[in-house]
Design a protein around this motif. Structure first.
Motif, PDB file in Angstrom:
ATOM      1  N   MET A  21       0.833  -1.207   0.000  1.00  0.00           N
ATOM      2  CA  MET A  21       0.000   0.000   0.000  1.00  0.00           C
ATOM      3  C   MET A  21       0.867   1.255   0.000  1.00  0.00           C
ATOM      4  N   MET A  22       1.929   1.246   0.802  1.00  0.00           N
ATOM      5  CA  MET A  22       2.841   2.389   0.847  1.00  0.00           C
ATOM      6  C   MET A  22       3.434   2.650  -0.543  1.00  0.00           C
ATOM      7  N   ASN A  23       3.918   1.611  -1.203  1.00  0.00           N
ATOM      8  CA  ASN A  23       4.514   1.776  -2.529  1.00  0.00           C
ATOM      9  C   ASN A  23       3.515   2.359  -3.526  1.00  0.00           C
ATOM     10  N   ASN A  24       2.279   1.906  -3.451  1.00  0.00           N
ATOM     11  CA  ASN A  24       1.267   2.385  -4.390  1.00  0.00           C
ATOM     12  C   ASN A  24       0.780   3.784  -4.060  1.00  0.00           C
ATOM     13  N   ILE A  25       0.819   4.151  -2.789  1.00  0.00           N
ATOM     14  CA  ILE A  25       0.479   5.532  -2.409  1.00  0.00           C
ATOM     15  C   ILE A  25       1.577   6.487  -2.865  1.00  0.00           C
ATOM     16  N   VAL A  26       2.832   6.118  -2.614  1.00  0.00           N
ATOM     17  CA  VAL A  26       3.951   6.983  -2.988  1.00  0.00           C
ATOM     18  C   VAL A  26       4.032   7.142  -4.508  1.00  0.00           C
ATOM     19  N   SER A  27       3.750   6.070  -5.245  1.00  0.00           N
ATOM     20  CA  SER A  27       3.821   6.127  -6.709  1.00  0.00           C
ATOM     21  C   SER A  27       2.593   6.790  -7.323  1.00  0.00           C
ATOM     22  N   LEU A  28       1.598   7.123  -6.499  1.00  0.00           N
ATOM     23  CA  LEU A  28       0.343   7.765  -6.913  1.00  0.00           C
ATOM     24  C   LEU A  28      -0.590   6.817  -7.668  1.00  0.00           C
ATOM     25  N   ARG A  29      -0.265   5.507  -7.663  1.00  0.00           N
ATOM     26  CA  ARG A  29      -1.222   4.546  -8.210  1.00  0.00           C
ATOM     27  C   ARG A  29      -2.475   4.528  -7.336  1.00  0.00           C
ATOM     28  N   LEU A  30      -2.285   4.715  -6.037  1.00  0.00           N
ATOM     29  CA  LEU A  30      -3.394   5.025  -5.140  1.00  0.00           C
ATOM     30  C   LEU A  30      -3.364   6.536  -4.967  1.00  0.00           C
ATOM     31  N   ALA A  31      -4.284   7.212  -5.590  1.00  0.00           N
ATOM     32  CA  ALA A  31      -4.219   8.668  -5.700  1.00  0.00           C
ATOM     33  C   ALA A  31      -4.692   9.359  -4.421  1.00  0.00           C
ATOM     34  N   PRO A  32      -4.148  10.519  -4.124  1.00  0.00           N
ATOM     35  CA  PRO A  32      -4.630  11.303  -2.977  1.00  0.00           C
ATOM     36  C   PRO A  32      -6.139  11.535  -3.077  1.00  0.00           C
ATOM     37  N   GLY A  33      -6.842  11.209  -2.005  1.00  0.00           N
ATOM     38  CA  GLY A  33      -8.288  11.344  -1.967  1.00  0.00           C
ATOM     39  C   GLY A  33      -9.047  10.090  -2.354  1.00  0.00           C
ATOM     40  N   GLN A  34      -8.366   9.088  -2.900  1.00  0.00           N
ATOM     41  CA  GLN A  34      -9.036   7.871  -3.356  1.00  0.00           C
ATOM     42  C   GLN A  34      -9.479   7.007  -2.190  1.00  0.00           C
ATOM     43  N   GLN A  35     -10.688   6.453  -2.275  1.00  0.00           N
ATOM     44  CA  GLN A  35     -11.162   5.525  -1.250  1.00  0.00           C
ATOM     45  C   GLN A  35     -10.546   4.152  -1.502  1.00  0.00           C
ATOM     46  N   LEU A  36     -10.142   3.512  -0.414  1.00  0.00           N
ATOM     47  CA  LEU A  36      -9.547   2.180  -0.506  1.00  0.00           C
ATOM     48  C   LEU A  36     -10.643   1.127  -0.482  1.00  0.00           C
ATOM     49  N   ASP A  37     -10.571   0.211  -1.406  1.00  0.00           N
ATOM     50  CA  ASP A  37     -11.529  -0.892  -1.486  1.00  0.00           C
ATOM     51  C   ASP A  37     -10.906  -2.104  -0.797  1.00  0.00           C
ATOM     52  N   ALA A  38     -11.348  -2.390   0.432  1.00  0.00           N
ATOM     53  CA  ALA A  38     -10.736  -3.454   1.226  1.00  0.00           C
ATOM     54  C   ALA A  38     -10.844  -4.807   0.538  1.00  0.00           C
ATOM     55  N   ASP A  39     -11.995  -5.089  -0.060  1.00  0.00           N
ATOM     56  CA  ASP A  39     -12.171  -6.385  -0.729  1.00  0.00           C
ATOM     57  C   ASP A  39     -11.211  -6.517  -1.913  1.00  0.00           C
ATOM     58  N   GLU A  40     -11.045  -5.443  -2.664  1.00  0.00           N
ATOM     59  CA  GLU A  40     -10.122  -5.468  -3.801  1.00  0.00           C
ATOM     60  C   GLU A  40      -8.688  -5.685  -3.326  1.00  0.00           C
ATOM     61  N   LEU A  41      -8.317  -5.018  -2.225  1.00  0.00           N
ATOM     62  CA  LEU A  41      -6.961  -5.167  -1.696  1.00  0.00           C
ATOM     63  C   LEU A  41      -6.722  -6.580  -1.188  1.00  0.00           C
ATOM     64  N   CYS A  42      -7.716  -7.147  -0.529  1.00  0.00           N
ATOM     65  CA  CYS A  42      -7.588  -8.537  -0.054  1.00  0.00           C
ATOM     66  C   CYS A  42      -7.349  -9.491  -1.216  1.00  0.00           C
ATOM     67  N   SER A  43      -8.107  -9.302  -2.275  1.00  0.00           N
ATOM     68  CA  SER A  43      -7.973 -10.168  -3.449  1.00  0.00           C
ATOM     69  C   SER A  43      -6.623  -9.956  -4.129  1.00  0.00           C
ATOM     70  N   LEU A  44      -6.229  -8.712  -4.239  1.00  0.00           N
ATOM     71  CA  LEU A  44      -4.992  -8.365  -4.935  1.00  0.00           C
ATOM     72  C   LEU A  44      -3.766  -8.922  -4.223  1.00  0.00           C
ATOM     73  N   PHE A  45      -3.778  -8.812  -2.874  1.00  0.00           N
ATOM     74  CA  PHE A  45      -2.615  -9.242  -2.089  1.00  0.00           C
ATOM     75  C   PHE A  45      -2.761 -10.658  -1.542  1.00  0.00           C
ATOM     76  N   SER A  46      -3.897 -11.304  -1.836  1.00  0.00           N
ATOM     77  CA  SER A  46      -4.153 -12.690  -1.393  1.00  0.00           C
ATOM     78  C   SER A  46      -4.049 -12.818   0.121  1.00  0.00           C
ATOM     79  N   VAL A  47      -4.755 -11.922   0.823  1.00  0.00           N
ATOM     80  CA  VAL A  47      -4.766 -11.933   2.287  1.00  0.00           C
ATOM     81  C   VAL A  47      -6.205 -11.792   2.772  1.00  0.00           C
TER      82      VAL A  47
END
Length: 239
Positions: A21-47
């Motif tokens: 998440m830190m890497n994607n925030i710093v790279s702006l792939r997760l843009a300032p102001g964007q809402q985080l989708d917990a289900d999407e993150l779980c699926s993406l990171f397999s956790v």
């Protein structure tokens, strides 16, 4: 599209998710102001949901994620006042490091700094995140030369906020000016020229205000509400 890298052997699930998440925030792939989708993150990171929740709490403490009760978690917008404070702190510490490094440095350390600059230049056009990580290693080496690692830890807590600004700058113009400053600083440290070393540090941070105005013109929605830069003042400063 978010970037996902392999989990390191020594990482817990929470540490892995936090790093991604830190890497994607710093790279702006997760843009300032964007809402985080917990289900999407779980699926993406397999956790499961728990590591994602814990990582969000950690990033909330770091000021990179805002948690709104009953609404969700959001990537924080960029606070120019905070960034200016970080820049001022980096400038003051950098000047002191430059002077001390002129006294403490060894020939091997100078060789390492030059190798770092060459590696950073070769990464700059194709992998900006790698280039900025190498630049952090350049600064870390200065802290080690001067036995000031605790200063590095202090600055490091805020570095991700500053790195988001750098990624926006890179997207607008690929300017390797910081590498020229690093090279001038290394030259001065090698010669043990304290005045030239301080000039290199000050010169490397001189364009902060005008840079923020330029970034605001392109990425206004990424900044905290209420921030309204004085464009005319900035343009006068650039003239």
């Amino acid at each position: 599209m978010l970037e996902v890298t392999p989990k390191r052997r020594e990482e817990s699930a929470k540490e892995y998710v936090r790093r991604q998440m830190m890497n994607n925030i710093v790279s702006l792939r997760l843009a300032p102001g964007q809402q985080l989708d917990a289900d999407e993150l779980c699926s993406l990171f397999s956790v499961s949901r728990n590591p994602v929740r814990e990582a969000e709490l950690d990033l909330n403490l770091a000021g990179l994620v805002e948690i709104r009760p009953k609404v969700g978690a959001f990537v924080t917008k960029i606070d120019p006042v905070l960034i200016e404070g970080i820049q001022s702190m980096k400038l003051l510490i950098g000047q002191r490091l430059a002077e001390e490094a002129c006294v403490c440095r060894t020939d091997d350390q100078i060789s390492y700094l030059r190798l770092n600059i060459r590696s950073t230049r070769s990464s700059f056009d194709t992998d900006p995140q790698r280039a900025f990580e190498l630049d952090r290693q350049f600064r870390d080496t200065l802290y080690k030369i001067c036995h000031r690692e605790v200063w590095g830890e202090m600055v490091g807590r805020y570095q991700p906020h500053y790195d988001r600004i750098r990624m926006m700058e890179y997207a607008i113009r690929k300017d390797p000016g910081f590498l020229d400053a690093n090279e001038a600083l290394t030259d001065a440290i090698e010669k043990r020229d304290k005045e030239a070393a301080v000039r290199a540090v000050v010169g490397g941070g001189a364009e902060y205000r005008s840079n923020v105005i330029r970034l605001y013109d392109v990425y206004g929605e990424f900044f905290t509400p209420g921030f309204s830069p004085d464009v005319e003042e900035a343009r006068a400063a650039q003239a």
